[in-house]
Write an enzyme that holds these catalytic residues in place. Structure first.
Site, short mmCIF file in Angstrom:
data_model
loop_
_atom_site.label_atom_id
_atom_site.label_comp_id
_atom_site.label_asym_id
_atom_site.label_seq_id
_atom_site.Cartn_x
_atom_site.Cartn_y
_atom_site.Cartn_z
N SER A 1 0.85 -1.19 0.00
CA SER A 1 0.00 0.00 0.00
C SER A 1 0.87 1.23 0.00
CB SER A 1 -0.89 0.01 1.25
OG SER A 1 -1.54 1.26 1.40
N TYR B 1 -2.53 -0.47 10.55
CA TYR B 1 -2.55 -0.83 9.13
C TYR B 1 -1.26 -0.40 8.45
CZ TYR B 1 -4.14 -0.99 4.26
OH TYR B 1 -4.27 -1.25 2.91
#
Length: 678
Positions: A555, A568
């Site tokens: 990501s 995250y």
């Protein structure tokens, strides 16, 4: 000429009925024809035509478009210009001059058999029972004993124009006959109507079956010398051996694998006579063109240590390649096509079953099915007499036939990921689903792995079913479920070459509200989960010795520091560094490890649909349905990132152009300056 002639409808109905039963013929084997009269659209006069299954079709699924359509007057006129058996291959090109209109499918080598035989309807089939008679040492005498004068014997002749002349002459000399047994090959039957032709074909097949069952020896393969392993143990051992065997079978070119443990195979490899019979090879041309002239046979008991088995398989593979090259050199002429590859297509393992290989899953599966046909043929021949296939020189003439070479040249160019087996975690939705779709579209076999079994099954079905994709249910935090998923992939396709670590989730909370459970869950799924998946993949890839690709869907949050996202972002940073670490470690095995850093992919995303979208929208003060638009507006390109954009990056990394790239992270974020890699 409009509409479908009734003869074509009758032919298709008969072909479907015969082809639907594997006792009648193997997949894509045999052909059927019908003759009839139509009005020539040019002259307005009657024209006698023949419709016959074209080259490469399958009787069970035959459609009108798969029929070659020829003018019988021109086809029969070829008899007068036939240059003789030494030049009969030239006649295949001559069939093109007999086509009616656009001619439909390409005519097969068996066209003459149908056109020259004086019967309205003709079937040529490869039933196991019929080939058993055809390959028995005393096949001619057996034919007379079983059928009397209703079925005649045709000595072995390679398929072609002369065989058509032979069958035509034998039919003319035996008007009472309903068909023939073709030595070493199969059966041909005929009739004045489609129903009569079908009935005659079935009479030959079922009569041969009944005779073998009534008169055959009960144990034609000898006594049991190897015990068959219980199912769970058998499949575990098959999964342990297949990557190594697939790597060996891919020495000349990459292959996809298939595992078969049907009762016929397990019984055959358990018996004392199976090494002798396997060494004799198959006989029917349709069989050995797909299975090669003989299989590789492991000569160790089922309980031998895996290390010993692996070493012996390597030795046997080297011997097989030497023997195959010697076979080629014994029979090759200056005009022969070059050697196509010396690796086995079939590998028999006592107690475990059979591994078969091909350029794609269907080819590998069909090769295995054909060897099951060959086992049935050997059983029938040995039950009544002794198995005596056509000799080696004849097999070589067909295997390295210029007409077969021409057929190979007509095949489409393989897609970029052909022969590659991919496993995609989180493959049931969003980026995973899009990636599975793209990889399959580019030729890969795909193992769709997801916690949601129904979603994984839906995607696997969407990809085309078991010859393209299989679904596995897996929680990537479970080592046992990961092992089971990879075992399923190995048993389905022979191994794994490309793994996409895509499974993920996210919980958006400020630091002070993030619990240890939140942290652990996200790190278990993404950091630990991708580590466990990569470790399992690396084990298989190193055993195969074929290199491989591991791709992490990380990501932009791995490098971009955003609010309320500590667990995250940290898990994604962990994944990003795993890419570098594994690239450094696995490079010596030819395994490349790369990553992709997407921006927020909202549409189709399971993560966003599960509540993450609402939380991120609240953080940024926008409506949830406008979150994708918000993300797009903060990028340099002002474009929303979709699942297919990430899938395209996976393909770019694995599709063959970036062969020297490893340890790379590719941003797929439409340009987030704060996430630029430094």
């Amino acid at each position: 000429m409009t509409g479908t002639p009734p003869e074509v409808e009758q032919l298709l109905d008969r072909a479907h009925a015969l082809g639907a039963d594997p006792r009648n013929t193997n997949y894509a084997g045999g052909n059927a024809s019908a003759k009839g009269t139509v009005t020539d659209p040019v002259t307005g006069t009657a024209a006698e035509l023949m419709w016959v299954k074209g080259s490469g079709g399958d009787l069970g699924t035959l459609k009108a478009a798969g029929l070659a359509v020829l003018r019988l007057d021109r086809l029969r006129a070829l008899v007068d210009v036939y240059p003789g058996v030494e030049r009969e291959d030239e006649m295949v090109a001559a069939f093109d001059y007999c086509l009616h209109g656009r001619g439909g499918a390409a005519p097969s080598i068996d066209t003459a058999m149908h056109g020259l035989v004086d019967a309205v309807h003709v079937d040529h089939l490869h039933p196991d029972s019929g080939i058993a008679i055809a390959t028995a040492a005393d096949g001619e005498e057996l034919t007379h004993r079983i059928f009397g004068d209703r079925v005649a014997w045709v000595p072995w002749r390679r398929p072609g124009f002369q065989l058509g002349l032979d069958i035509s002459a034998i039919k003319a000399a035996n008007p009472q006959a309903i068909g023939v047994i073709l030595g070493g090959h199969g059966v041909t039957a005929w009739g004045d109507t489609s129903a009569e032709c079908q009935a005659n074909s079935l009479e030959i097949i079922r009569t041969a079956e009944a005779y073998i069952a009534e008169h055959g020896r009960p144990d034609p393969f000898g006594s049991v010398v190897y015990a068959t392993l219980p199912e769970a143990e058998r499949r575990a051992r098959a999964a342990a051996l297949l990557p190594l065997v697939r790597g060996l079978a891919s020495t000349d070119r990459p292959q996809v694998g298939h595992y078969t443990d049907t009762p016929e195979v397990l019984d055959f490899v358990s018996r004392s006579e199976h090494p002798r019979l396997a060494a004799l090879g198959t006989s029917c041309p349709d069989h050995f063109l797909r299975t090669k002239v003989a299989p590789l046979v492991l000569d160790l008991p089922p309980d031998a240590p895996l290390e010993q088995v692996a070493e012996r398989l390597r030795e046997l593979h080297a011997e097989y390649r030497d023997d195959y090259r010697a076979y080629y050199e014994r029979h090759a002429t200056p005009d022969s096509p070059p050697l196509r590859g010396a690796d086995p297509a079939i590998v028999l393992v006592p107690g475990v079953g059979m591994f078969s290989f091909g350029a794609n899953k269907q080819t590998a599966r069909v090769a295995g099915e054909f060897y099951v046909n060959a086992i049935n043929v050997m059983r029938g021949a040995e039950a009544l007499s002794s198995y005596a296939p056509i000799d080696e020189a004849e097999k070589f003439r067909i295997e390295y036939w210029e007409l077969e070479e021409a057929k190979l040249r007509r095949m489409p160019k393989p897609r970029p990921l052909a022969t590659r087996v991919a496993l995609v975690t989180g493959g049931g939705s969003g980026i995973g689903r899009a990636t599975a779709l793209r990889l399959a579209a580019e030729g890969a076999c795909v193992v769709v792995a997801d916690r949601d079994a129904a979603a994984a099954e839906k995607v696997a079905t969407e990809l085309g079913g078991p010859d393209v994709a299989v679904a596995v249910t897996v929680d990537v935090t479970s080592e046992e479920q990961i092992a089971a998923a990879f075992q399923a992939g190995v048993l389905a396709f022979g191994g794994v070459d490309l793994v996409v670590n895509n499974a993920g989730l996210s919980i958006s909370k400020p630091l002070l509200e993030t619990t240890a459970a939140d942290w652990d869950l996200q790190h278990d799924v993404m950091a630990k989960g991708s580590f466990l998946v990569s470790r399992a993949a690396a084990q298989i890839m190193t055993e195969q010795g074929m290199g491989g690709d591991i791709v992490y869907i990380s990501s932009k949050n791995a490098v971009f520091a955003g609010p309320n996202n500590v667990a995250y972002g940290a898990a994604k940073a962990d994944q990003a560094h795993q890419v570098r670490l594994l690239a450094a470690e696995l490079g010596e095995h030819g395994v490349r490890v790369n990553g992709i850093n997407p921006d927020g992919v909202v549409r189709g995303s399971g993560i966003f649909a599960g509540g993450w979208g609402a939380k991120r929208a609240a953080v940024y003060g926008v409506e949830e349905e406008k979150l994708g638009e918000f993300y797009a507006q903060r990028t340099l390109l002002k474009r929303e990132v979709l699942p297919e954009h990430v899938a395209a990056a996976v393909f770019a990394l694995t599709g063959g152009d970036l062969t020297h790239t490893t340890g790379l992270h590719i941003p797929v974020d439409a340009g987030v300056a704060a996430a630029f890699l430094r």
